[in-house]
Design a protein around this motif. Structure first.
Motif, PDB file in Angstrom:
ATOM      1  N   ALA A 148      -4.176  -4.837  -0.784  1.00 41.96           N
ATOM      2  CA  ALA A 148      -3.126  -3.827  -0.935  1.00 41.96           C
ATOM      3  C   ALA A 148      -3.626  -2.559  -1.621  1.00 41.96           C
ATOM      4  CB  ALA A 148      -1.950  -4.409  -1.726  1.00 41.96           C
ATOM      5  N   ASP A 149      -4.705  -2.663  -2.409  1.00 38.99           N
ATOM      6  CA  ASP A 149      -5.180  -1.450  -3.073  1.00 38.99           C
ATOM      7  C   ASP A 149      -6.071  -0.606  -2.160  1.00 38.99           C
ATOM      8  OD1 ASP A 149      -7.305  -3.143  -3.036  1.00 38.99           O
ATOM      9  OD2 ASP A 149      -7.669  -3.142  -5.188  1.00 38.99           O
ATOM     10  N   THR A 150      -6.315  -1.054  -0.920  1.00 34.81           N
ATOM     11  CA  THR A 150      -7.077  -0.241   0.023  1.00 34.81           C
ATOM     12  C   THR A 150      -6.246   0.216   1.206  1.00 34.81           C
ATOM     13  OG1 THR A 150      -7.823  -2.123   1.355  1.00 34.81           O
ATOM     14  CG2 THR A 150      -9.180  -1.535  -0.543  1.00 34.81           C
ATOM     15  N   ILE A 151      -5.030  -0.329   1.344  1.00 32.88           N
ATOM     16  CA  ILE A 151      -4.207  -0.010   2.513  1.00 32.88           C
ATOM     17  C   ILE A 151      -3.506   1.325   2.331  1.00 32.88           C
ATOM     18  CG2 ILE A 151      -2.216  -0.706   3.901  1.00 32.88           C
ATOM     19  CD1 ILE A 151      -2.815  -3.588   2.953  1.00 32.88           C
ATOM     20  N   SER A 152      -3.597   2.189   3.338  1.00 34.20           N
ATOM     21  CA  SER A 152      -2.781   3.386   3.410  1.00 34.20           C
ATOM     22  C   SER A 152      -1.769   3.169   4.526  1.00 34.20           C
ATOM     23  CB  SER A 152      -3.646   4.596   3.705  1.00 34.20           C
ATOM     24  OG  SER A 152      -2.869   5.725   3.917  1.00 34.20           O
TER      25      SER A 152
ATOM     26  N   ALA B  14     -17.438   5.739  10.370  1.00 39.18           N
ATOM     27  CA  ALA B  14     -17.655   5.439   8.959  1.00 39.18           C
ATOM     28  C   ALA B  14     -16.348   5.379   8.169  1.00 39.18           C
ATOM     29  CB  ALA B  14     -18.589   6.478   8.338  1.00 39.18           C
ATOM     30  N   ASP B  15     -15.385   6.243   8.498  1.00 36.47           N
ATOM     31  CA  ASP B  15     -14.191   6.394   7.668  1.00 36.47           C
ATOM     32  C   ASP B  15     -13.057   5.436   7.999  1.00 36.47           C
ATOM     33  OD1 ASP B  15     -15.489   8.367   6.315  1.00 36.47           O
ATOM     34  OD2 ASP B  15     -14.412  10.044   7.236  1.00 36.47           O
ATOM     35  N   LEU B  16     -13.039   4.879   9.203  1.00 33.90           N
ATOM     36  CA  LEU B  16     -12.008   3.896   9.524  1.00 33.90           C
ATOM     37  C   LEU B  16     -12.274   2.599   8.771  1.00 33.90           C
ATOM     38  CD1 LEU B  16     -11.290   4.222  13.352  1.00 33.90           C
ATOM     39  CD2 LEU B  16      -9.598   4.293  11.525  1.00 33.90           C
ATOM     40  N   GLY B  17     -11.200   1.958   8.306  1.00 32.05           N
ATOM     41  CA  GLY B  17     -11.345   0.696   7.591  1.00 32.05           C
ATOM     42  C   GLY B  17     -11.388  -0.485   8.545  1.00 32.05           C
TER      43      GLY B  17
ATOM     44  N   GLY C 280     -15.664  -8.325  11.204  1.00 36.18           N
ATOM     45  CA  GLY C 280     -14.348  -7.925  10.732  1.00 36.18           C
ATOM     46  C   GLY C 280     -13.281  -8.344  11.724  1.00 36.18           C
ATOM     47  N   SER C 281     -12.024  -8.244  11.307  1.00 36.01           N
ATOM     48  CA  SER C 281     -10.920  -8.671  12.159  1.00 36.01           C
ATOM     49  C   SER C 281     -10.324  -7.516  12.943  1.00 36.01           C
ATOM     50  CB  SER C 281      -9.829  -9.345  11.314  1.00 36.01           C
ATOM     51  OG  SER C 281     -10.309 -10.557  10.773  1.00 36.01           O
ATOM     52  N   TYR C 282      -9.804  -6.508  12.238  1.00 37.60           N
ATOM     53  CA  TYR C 282      -9.265  -5.347  12.946  1.00 37.60           C
ATOM     54  C   TYR C 282      -9.155  -4.164  12.007  1.00 37.60           C
ATOM     55  CZ  TYR C 282      -5.124  -8.104  11.505  1.00 37.60           C
ATOM     56  OH  TYR C 282      -4.230  -8.891  10.817  1.00 37.60           O
ATOM     57  N   SER C 283      -8.962  -2.994  12.581  1.00 32.74           N
ATOM     58  CA  SER C 283      -9.031  -1.742  11.836  1.00 32.74           C
ATOM     59  C   SER C 283      -7.747  -1.457  11.070  1.00 32.74           C
ATOM     60  CB  SER C 283      -9.309  -0.584  12.804  1.00 32.74           C
ATOM     61  OG  SER C 283      -8.276  -0.495  13.774  1.00 32.74           O
TER      62      SER C 283
ATOM     63  N   LYS D 210      -7.876   8.739   4.042  1.00 31.53           N
ATOM     64  CA  LYS D 210      -8.453   9.080   5.338  1.00 31.53           C
ATOM     65  C   LYS D 210      -7.347   9.429   6.337  1.00 31.53           C
ATOM     66  CE  LYS D 210     -12.478   8.015   3.700  1.00 31.53           C
ATOM     67  NZ  LYS D 210     -13.449   9.076   3.326  1.00 31.53           N
ATOM     68  N   SER D 211      -7.689  10.274   7.288  1.00 32.84           N
ATOM     69  CA  SER D 211      -6.708  10.755   8.260  1.00 32.84           C
ATOM     70  C   SER D 211      -6.432   9.707   9.332  1.00 32.84           C
ATOM     71  CB  SER D 211      -7.226  12.035   8.918  1.00 32.84           C
ATOM     72  OG  SER D 211      -6.426  12.391  10.015  1.00 32.84           O
ATOM     73  N   HIS D 212      -5.161   9.631   9.749  1.00 30.94           N
ATOM     74  CA  HIS D 212      -4.782   8.686  10.808  1.00 30.94           C
ATOM     75  C   HIS D 212      -5.386   9.089  12.155  1.00 30.94           C
ATOM     76  CE1 HIS D 212      -2.346   5.513  12.593  1.00 30.94           C
ATOM     77  NE2 HIS D 212      -2.003   6.362  13.556  1.00 30.94           N
ATOM     78  N   ASP D 213      -5.774  10.363  12.310  1.00 28.87           N
ATOM     79  CA  ASP D 213      -6.319  10.779  13.599  1.00 28.87           C
ATOM     80  C   ASP D 213      -7.754  10.306  13.817  1.00 28.87           C
ATOM     81  OD1 ASP D 213      -7.931  12.480  12.126  1.00 28.87           O
ATOM     82  OD2 ASP D 213      -7.107  14.331  12.953  1.00 28.87           O
ATOM     83  N   LEU D 214      -8.289   9.527  12.871  1.00 28.91           N
ATOM     84  CA  LEU D 214      -9.621   8.950  13.062  1.00 28.91           C
ATOM     85  C   LEU D 214      -9.658   8.042  14.294  1.00 28.91           C
ATOM     86  CD1 LEU D 214     -10.563   8.039   9.378  1.00 28.91           C
ATOM     87  CD2 LEU D 214     -11.625   9.812  10.794  1.00 28.91           C
TER      88      LEU D 214
END
Length: 484
Positions: A202-206, A294-297, A398-401, A407-411
């Motif tokens: 939860a501390d990394t989710i936007s 790089a920027d997408l989680g 990993g499982s999914y992005s 970070k911007s949603h347009d990534l």
């Protein structure tokens, strides 16, 4: 390219090398890298548009992060298992409807738990005492209020922030929303499920869901995979290590040194694989594309499926263990409710999932069973177990992005945009539905159409082929939905 050269067959192929396998065809050719839903969707569409298509898949099976396992004697999805958005607007719905695959609806449109309704759960504390259903519902209402307040907080601040930080600000402003004791533990469980949804802490989710709620694929996703792959040229065990793009085509090299040539390529490998630089690009990808990668989680959620000889648990859709922290909370999906098979699936996410991946399969199964034994002391031993490893599997990593904080949603869109004659597909390229099977499917269709237009426009043959997108007015078949 000069118009006078368009009809030259030599320009349709990369230069011939002795170790290059070439598609024996005069029609446009495409190599699809990755045999998951996104790649198969693109390959199917291009194949149906009369392109020569080859699918290169690193695994010994198709499906990618969709993996239906039959070792229990019946299907169990160790990867994706839901259709998120049971409605006609879901791009996968027509295919699932035509195949007659039943869905078991686990939530309606407005579930605070995203994938389940509150009344379908049984929650317990770590001592095995069941949480009163009235308290579960009450905390659910509080959770909705807290989420509404966090939205307000995040709109006030110019910088992005994590869900957890927003929660902290809300509690400072609204002490009346603070929960204590058992209610606090139930709230942590709700947060735990949010982490599972985003496959991250939860501390990394936007922080767009389709209507119709969520439906579990009762027979698994494999029939969808097989249908998309039917008749395609698929090469399993072909891990791509290099993609070279030239003005007249692409050359794709796999691990054993074999090189394949085509007019274009669709890259539909998981975000985790792109992040690990397993595939080298020549020339290198543009800086904006590398930045998007790089920027997408990329998050993690795993499954530990426990098969029992009999049912000893309550007749609810899932069991939960509440605790002081999200890390200590647990979640079990009851497959018996949906499929009739005596299976519970433990689903850890975020840091807990990473820690469990360090264990052996036996230790991981024992860990899950001990969580179950804490709440149901009379639990019998499982007769079989299955354990997924999406984080350490070199084919997924990993499982999914998800959107990382700041970070911007347009990534997602930047990751999707083509580079010359290389096109991108997969859940991490979906602006609207990242992290979902239907998002992966839709981006495969988009990549196929972009590729078709680009390649045929180049050779002046746009009028020779039918559209990729299935614009044939095919009859819609209703989805088979149950709720036992």
């Amino acid at each position: 390219m000069e118009s006078g050269n368009r009809s030259s067959p030599q320009l349709r192929r990369a230069a011939c090398n002795s170790n290059v396998e070439r598609m024996k065809t005069t029609s446009p050719s495409v190599i699809v890298i990755g045999g998951g839903i996104g790649g198969l969707s693109a390959a199917r569409a291009l194949h149906d548009a009369s392109f020569q298509v080859m699918v290169l898949e690193s695994r010994d099976r198709l499906g990618g992060r969709v993996h239906t396992d039959y070792s229990f004697g019946f299907p169990v999805d160790l990867g994706a298992s839901w259709l998120h958005g049971v409605c006609k607007d879901n791009p996968l719905a027509p295919l699932i409807g035509r195949l007659g695959l039943p869905l078991y609806r686990t939530s309606g449109d407005n579930s605070v738990l995203y994938d389940h309704d509150l009344e379908s759960c049984a929650l317990f504390d770590v001592d095995g005492k069941q949480v009163p259903q009235e308290l579960v519902a009450k905390v659910g209402e509080a959770f909705e209020s807290i989420l509404e307040e966090t939205d307000k907080v995040r709109q006030e601040f110019s910088e992005d922030m994590s869900i957890r930080r927003a929660f902290s600000i809300v509690f400072d402003r609204r002490p009346d929303l603070r929960l204590e004791g058992l209610a606090h533990k139930v709230l942590q469980w709700y947060l735990c499920r949010m982490e599972g949804w985003f496959s991250a802490d939860a501390d990394t989710i936007s922080e767009e869901l389709l209507p119709g709620g969520h439906g579990l694929m009762v027979r698994g996703y494999l029939p969808v995979v097989n249908t998309l792959a039917k008749g395609l040229d698929v090469r399993l065990g072909h891990r791509v290590t290099k993609i070279a793009r030239r003005y007249n085509g692409v050359k794709v090299t796999v691990e054993d040194g074999t090189t394949f040539a085509a007019d274009a390529a669709v890259i539909a490998v998981p975000l985790g694989v792109l992040k690990a630089n397993i595939i080298k690009f020549e020339p290198k990808l543009p800086d904006w594309k590398e930045a998007a990668i790089a920027d997408l989680g990329i998050g993690l959620e795993n499954k530990i499926a426990l098969h029992f000889d009999k049912v000893f648990w309550p007749n609810v859709e899932f069991l939960g263990v509440v605790a002081e922290t999200t890390y200590g909370c647990s979640y079990f999906l009851n497959l018996h409710k949906a499929t009739g098979h005596p299976v519970l699936v433990y689903m850890p996410a975020g840091q807990l999932a990473k820690d469990i991946e360090k264990m052996s399969d036996e230790a991981a199964a024992n860990f899950a069973y001990l969580q179950l034994k804490n709440i149901l002391p009379d639990a019998s031993d499982p007769i079989h177990y299955l354990v997924s490893h999406w984080g350490t599997d070199v084919n997924s990593l990993g499982s999914y992005s998800y959107d990382e904080v700041g970070k911007s949603h347009d990534l997602y869109e930047r990751l999707r945009i083509p580079v010359d004659n290389i096109f991108f597909a997969g859940e991490a390229t979906s602006m609207e539905y990242p992290g979902s099977v239907h998002g992966a499917f839709a981006t495969g269709q988009m990549a196929a159409e972009d590729c078709r237009m680009r390649v045929l426009e180049r050779y002046g043959e746009l009028d020779l082929f039918q559209p990729v997108m299935g614009e044939d007015g095919s009859v819609s078949v209703p989805l088979l939905i149950s709720r036992m």
